[in-house]
Scaffold this motif. Structure first.
Motif, short mmCIF file in Angstrom:
data_model
loop_
_atom_site.label_atom_id
_atom_site.label_comp_id
_atom_site.label_asym_id
_atom_site.label_seq_id
_atom_site.Cartn_x
_atom_site.Cartn_y
_atom_site.Cartn_z
N THR A 33 -35.08 -18.16 -25.47
CA THR A 33 -35.62 -17.86 -26.70
C THR A 33 -37.09 -18.42 -26.87
N VAL A 34 -38.17 -17.50 -26.96
CA VAL A 34 -39.47 -17.66 -27.06
C VAL A 34 -39.97 -17.09 -28.02
N PHE A 35 -40.67 -17.84 -28.94
CA PHE A 35 -41.50 -16.87 -30.13
C PHE A 35 -42.98 -17.04 -29.71
N MET A 36 -43.51 -15.89 -29.69
CA MET A 36 -44.95 -15.64 -29.28
C MET A 36 -45.90 -15.10 -30.15
N THR A 37 -47.26 -15.32 -29.96
CA THR A 37 -48.24 -14.69 -30.78
C THR A 37 -48.29 -13.26 -30.25
N PRO A 38 -49.05 -12.21 -30.60
CA PRO A 38 -49.14 -10.76 -30.22
C PRO A 38 -49.66 -10.83 -28.83
N ASP A 39 -50.51 -11.85 -28.66
CA ASP A 39 -51.09 -12.15 -27.32
C ASP A 39 -50.12 -12.68 -26.22
N GLN A 40 -49.15 -12.94 -26.51
CA GLN A 40 -48.00 -13.49 -25.65
C GLN A 40 -48.15 -14.89 -25.34
N VAL A 41 -48.57 -15.44 -26.21
CA VAL A 41 -48.95 -17.06 -25.91
C VAL A 41 -47.75 -17.62 -26.73
N PRO A 42 -46.67 -18.44 -26.07
CA PRO A 42 -45.96 -18.98 -26.85
C PRO A 42 -46.20 -20.12 -28.03
N ILE A 43 -45.50 -20.13 -29.16
CA ILE A 43 -45.87 -20.95 -30.20
C ILE A 43 -44.53 -21.78 -30.46
N PHE A 44 -43.41 -21.42 -30.23
CA PHE A 44 -42.16 -22.14 -30.34
C PHE A 44 -40.96 -21.51 -29.29
N CYS A 45 -40.28 -22.46 -28.82
CA CYS A 45 -39.39 -21.84 -27.76
C CYS A 45 -38.13 -22.70 -27.84
N GLY A 46 -37.01 -22.31 -27.16
CA GLY A 46 -35.69 -22.98 -26.97
C GLY A 46 -34.83 -22.27 -26.13
N THR A 47 -33.35 -22.43 -26.10
CA THR A 47 -32.50 -21.71 -25.32
C THR A 47 -31.60 -21.18 -26.22
N TYR A 48 -30.37 -21.57 -26.14
CA TYR A 48 -29.56 -20.92 -27.22
C TYR A 48 -29.52 -21.56 -28.63
N PHE A 49 -29.31 -20.87 -29.55
CA PHE A 49 -29.40 -21.23 -31.08
C PHE A 49 -28.12 -20.66 -31.71
N PRO A 50 -27.43 -21.54 -32.24
CA PRO A 50 -26.38 -21.20 -33.05
C PRO A 50 -26.96 -20.45 -34.33
N PRO A 51 -26.04 -19.60 -34.92
CA PRO A 51 -26.34 -18.97 -36.15
C PRO A 51 -26.93 -19.82 -37.17
N GLU A 52 -26.07 -20.94 -37.55
CA GLU A 52 -26.35 -21.75 -38.47
C GLU A 52 -26.35 -23.26 -37.81
N GLU A 53 -26.93 -24.21 -38.44
CA GLU A 53 -27.09 -25.45 -37.74
C GLU A 53 -25.82 -25.87 -37.31
N ARG A 54 -25.78 -26.56 -35.90
CA ARG A 54 -24.39 -26.91 -35.44
C ARG A 54 -24.71 -27.91 -34.26
N GLN A 55 -24.12 -29.22 -34.49
CA GLN A 55 -24.00 -30.24 -33.42
C GLN A 55 -25.59 -30.54 -33.27
N ARG A 56 -26.45 -30.73 -34.33
CA ARG A 56 -27.83 -30.92 -34.22
C ARG A 56 -28.48 -29.95 -33.49
N ARG A 57 -28.03 -28.83 -33.36
CA ARG A 57 -29.02 -27.43 -32.87
C ARG A 57 -29.41 -27.00 -34.12
N PRO A 58 -30.47 -26.70 -34.34
CA PRO A 58 -31.20 -25.71 -35.49
C PRO A 58 -30.41 -24.47 -35.38
N GLY A 59 -29.95 -23.83 -36.81
CA GLY A 59 -29.69 -22.46 -36.69
C GLY A 59 -30.62 -21.47 -36.52
N PHE A 60 -30.20 -20.34 -36.03
CA PHE A 60 -31.15 -19.45 -35.46
C PHE A 60 -31.77 -18.80 -36.77
N ARG A 61 -30.93 -18.52 -37.66
CA ARG A 61 -31.69 -17.92 -38.92
C ARG A 61 -32.66 -18.73 -39.56
#
Length: 307
Positions: A113-141
């Motif tokens: 999962t990669v959040f990017m600027t419109p110029d395709q430069v990453p600003i935040f990224c990760g792998t699997y995100f649960p919908p809500e916070e779980r086991q210290r993983r931030p929730g995707f929402r």
């Protein structure tokens, strides 16, 4: 007339993985000029999701988040959403996996999962995100909301971070100017450093989860042939035997699963990857050539074994 409530731009793709997402409530686009231009024209950041059809957690994230109408609405309102099949675009997967590993300190995986600027430069990224916070993983929402807010309110700061990531990515593509082969002592030091994390009981390196260390084993076999250190060969033999006699190896169908969820090679993560098995078949064949022991040959050609 379609029986599906939602249909997005993936419906015309040929990839089975992309077609799997064609009826999500998310407004998915395939990677291409249409989606990238839309992001630039609307000054909207991009949410890039990369996965593949045999990926367990990709299916989990689809079920939990991408089929969730509320989460999909947040994605559609705040991002241009792009889906990529890593087996169809390994070039994109390689680039953005390098970024994920850079940002997370070496970990990575799919779904990516990669959040990017419109110029395709990453600003935040990760792998699997649960919908809500779980086991210290931030929730995707929450991640969606935070990234969208940061893009609107801290665009200049994000731009500076993006420039740093772009610079670091450039360094990854720079090959050193090597005139000669590394000296023998450098290669031996590398092998010695590699085995410092060796699991003497179960073979392999480190703790759970354990991935088959094909390239490391190949390097150690070559180090053994070069330096004559029996320790290197014993590590290879012990690891190959434990993997073949464990649950990570499919005793009926042949081939190895992607990794073991435990340190004993007992409980596999149930998916087989062609590139893993290609490397492992070579490692077992090399072990047969080095030792002359038929056990390794039988694994390489998928014969029955006795552990």
């Amino acid at each position: 007339m379609s029986d599906h409530k939602y249909t997005n731009a993936l419906v015309n793709e040929t990839s089975p993985y992309l077609l799997q997402h064609a009826h999500n409530p998310v407004d998915w686009y395939p990677w291409g000029e249409d989606a990238l231009s839309l992001a630039k024209r609307g000054d909207k950041p991009i949410l890039l999701s990369i996965g593949y059809s045999a990926c367990h957690w990709c299916h989990v994230m689809e079920r939990e988040s991408f089929e969730n109408e509320k989460i999909a609405r947040l994605m559609n309102e705040n991002f241009i959403n792009i889906k990529v099949d890593r087996e169809e675009r390994p070039d994109l997967d390689t680039i953005y996996m390098a970024v994920v590993q850079m940002v997370t300190g070496g970990s990575g995986g799919w779904p990516m999962t990669v959040f990017m600027t419109p110029d395709q430069v990453p600003i935040f990224c990760g792998t699997y995100f649960p919908p809500e916070e779980r086991q210290r993983r931030p929730g995707f929402r929450q991640v969606i909301l935070e990234v969208a807010k940061a893009y609107q309110e801290k665009k200049q700061e994000l731009g500076s971070s993006a420039d740093l990531i772009r610079s670091e990515l450039g360094k990854l593509n720079q090959l050193p100017d090597v005139q000669d082969m590394p000296a023998a002592d450098i290669l031996e030091d590398a092998a010695s450093g590699m085995i410092s994390n060796y699991d003497t009981r179960h073979g392999g390196f480190g703790h759970a989860p354990k991935f088959p260390p094909s390239m490391a084993l190949s390097f150690l076999m070559r180090s053994y042939l070069r330096a004559g250190k029996e320790e290197f060969l014993n590590i290879v033999r012990n690891t190959l035997i434990h993997m073949a006699c464990g649950g990570i190896y499919d005793q009926l169908g042949g081939g190895f699963h992607r990794y073991s969820v435990d340190a004993e090679w007992l409980v596999p993560h149930f998916e087989k990857m062609l590139y893993d098995n290609a490397l492992l078949s070579r490692a077992y064949l090399d072990a047969y050539l080095v030792t002359g022991e038929g056990f390794y040959r039988r694994i390489a050609v998928r014969r029955s074994i006795t552990c």
